[in-house]
Design an enzyme around this catalytic site. Structure first.
Site, PDB file in Angstrom:
ATOM      1  N   THR A  28       7.255  69.752  44.739  1.00  0.00           N
ATOM      2  CA  THR A  28       7.123  68.503  43.996  1.00  0.00           C
ATOM      3  C   THR A  28       6.264  67.525  44.792  1.00  0.00           C
ATOM      4  O   THR A  28       6.309  67.520  46.015  1.00  0.00           O
ATOM      5  CB  THR A  28       8.516  67.882  43.767  1.00  0.00           C
ATOM      6  OG1 THR A  28       9.296  68.791  42.981  1.00  0.00           O
ATOM      7  CG2 THR A  28       8.432  66.548  43.045  1.00  0.00           C
ATOM      8  N   ASP A  84       6.326  65.112  53.905  1.00  0.00           N
ATOM      9  CA  ASP A  84       6.043  63.729  54.281  1.00  0.00           C
ATOM     10  C   ASP A  84       5.689  63.643  55.760  1.00  0.00           C
ATOM     11  O   ASP A  84       4.888  62.801  56.159  1.00  0.00           O
ATOM     12  CB  ASP A  84       7.250  62.850  53.954  1.00  0.00           C
ATOM     13  CG  ASP A  84       7.526  62.836  52.450  1.00  0.00           C
ATOM     14  OD1 ASP A  84       6.614  62.469  51.695  1.00  0.00           O
ATOM     15  OD2 ASP A  84       8.637  63.219  52.042  1.00  0.00           O
ATOM     16  N   GLY A  96      10.361  62.287  49.871  1.00  0.00           N
ATOM     17  CA  GLY A  96       9.782  61.032  49.410  1.00  0.00           C
ATOM     18  C   GLY A  96       9.765  60.946  47.897  1.00  0.00           C
ATOM     19  O   GLY A  96       9.864  59.861  47.318  1.00  0.00           O
ATOM     20  N   GLU A 103      14.359  71.268  46.361  1.00  0.00           N
ATOM     21  CA  GLU A 103      13.337  71.836  47.250  1.00  0.00           C
ATOM     22  C   GLU A 103      13.987  72.690  48.335  1.00  0.00           C
ATOM     23  O   GLU A 103      13.535  73.795  48.631  1.00  0.00           O
ATOM     24  CB  GLU A 103      12.507  70.709  47.880  1.00  0.00           C
ATOM     25  CG  GLU A 103      11.598  70.003  46.887  1.00  0.00           C
ATOM     26  CD  GLU A 103      10.929  68.761  47.442  1.00  0.00           C
ATOM     27  OE1 GLU A 103      10.024  68.243  46.780  1.00  0.00           O
ATOM     28  OE2 GLU A 103      11.317  68.294  48.534  1.00  0.00           O
ATOM     29  N   LYS A 121      -0.110  63.850  57.814  1.00  0.00           N
ATOM     30  CA  LYS A 121       1.320  64.189  57.823  1.00  0.00           C
ATOM     31  C   LYS A 121       1.761  64.862  59.130  1.00  0.00           C
ATOM     32  O   LYS A 121       2.951  65.071  59.343  1.00  0.00           O
ATOM     33  CB  LYS A 121       1.661  65.116  56.647  1.00  0.00           C
ATOM     34  CG  LYS A 121       1.233  64.585  55.275  1.00  0.00           C
ATOM     35  CD  LYS A 121       1.929  63.295  54.923  1.00  0.00           C
ATOM     36  CE  LYS A 121       1.758  62.917  53.451  1.00  0.00           C
ATOM     37  NZ  LYS A 121       0.372  62.627  53.076  1.00  0.00           N
TER      38      LYS A 121
END
Length: 219
Positions: A28, A84, A96, A103, A121
Site C-alpha cells: 500500500t 517509510d 504511514g 501488510e 527512505k
C-alpha cells in the site's frame, strides 16, 4: 529525477521478481501504487494478487487483476511494498498509510519480501519517522501510557480509522537501536494490534531509487 520518478523506477524494477502463473502480494502507498501499475502489464500472465488494503484492492481490480482473499492462498512467492524508513539491516518502519497490520500479515506469508523505496527512505537508525502503532480504540489511552514508558511521545492520528476498524498512535522521539526488541515489547502491550516495525520479518531484497538508477540490496 523527482521523488515520484524514483518511486516509479523502483515500482517497475520490481516486475523482474514476478513469476508467471503466481499470486503476488501487493502493498500500500504511493510507491506500491507504481508497482500495481507495472503489474497491470502482466495481468494476463499472473494468477492474481493478495492486497494489503482496500485502496490497493480497488486499484488492482481497476486494472483487471484478480484479487484473492489471503485465507484462500496457501503461499505467496513475493510481497512487494514500500517503506517509510529502511536501515542497513533491512529492518523497516511502515504504516504511514495506516495499512501496517495487513501488510505485516501478508509479509509473514511470503517467501520473499521486496522493499521498494526512494533513497530518502534509507537511514542509519530507525525512528525519525514517527512509529505507527495500530490500537483497539478502547485501549488507546492505556497503550499510550505504556508507549511513554518506552521512551516515546505517542500522538493520536486524528480522523484515521484503519481498514480493520482501529486507530493509529504515531510514536515520536524514538531512536531505535534494537528494532527486534522494541517490536516485541510494543506487540506485547494489551490493546496493540501491531506495531509498524518490520524487524522480525524484514526485507529480503531492497530496490532503492537513486539519481544514478535503481540500486539492488540483497539481505
Amino acid at each position: 529525477m523527482t521523488q515520484d520518478e524514483l518511486k516509479k523506477a523502483v515500482g517497475w524494477a520490481a516486475l523482474q521478481y514476478v513469476q508467471p502463473g503466481t499470486i503476488v502480494g501487493v502493498g500500500t502507498g504511493s510507491t506500491a501504487a507504481h508497482f500495481i501499475d507495472a503489474l497491470g502489464t502482466m495481468k494476463g500472465q499472473i494468477e492474481g494478487a493478495v492486497s494489503s488494503s482496500d485502496a490497493s484492492t480497488e486499484k488492482l481490480k481497476s486494472l483487471g487483476i484478480t484479487v484473492f482473499d489471503l485465507n484462500s492462498v496457501d503461499r505467496l512467492g513475493i510481497y512487494v511494498d514500500g517503506a517509510d524508513e529502511i536501515n542497513g539491516h533491512m529492518q523497516m518502519i511502515k504504516g504511514g498509510g495506516a495499512a501496517l497490520t495487513r501488510e505485516k500479515i501478508i509479509a509473514s506469508v511470503a517467501d520473499k519480501f521486496i522493499c521498494i523505496a526512494d533513497a530518502s527512505k534509507q537511514v542509519d537508525i530507525l525512528g525519525k519517522f514517527p512509529l505507527p502503532v495500530e490500537v483497539i480504540p478502547m485501549a488507546r489511552s492505556a497503550v499510550a501510557r505504556q508507549l511513554v514508558k518506552l521512551g516515546g511521545r505517542p500522538e493520536y492520528r486524528q480522523g484515521v480509522v484503519t481498514d480493520n476498524g482501529n486507530v493509529i498512535l504515531d510514536v515520536h522521539g524514538l531512536e531505535i537501536l534494537d528494532a527486534i526488541a522494541l517490536e516485541n515489547a510494543i506487540n506485547g502491550i494489551p490493546g496493540v494490534v501491531t506495531v509498524g516495525l518490520f524487524a522480525n520479518r524484514g526485507a529480503d531484497v531492497a530496490l532503492i531509487g537513486t539519481a544514478d538508477g535503481v540500486k539492488t540490496i540483497v539481505k
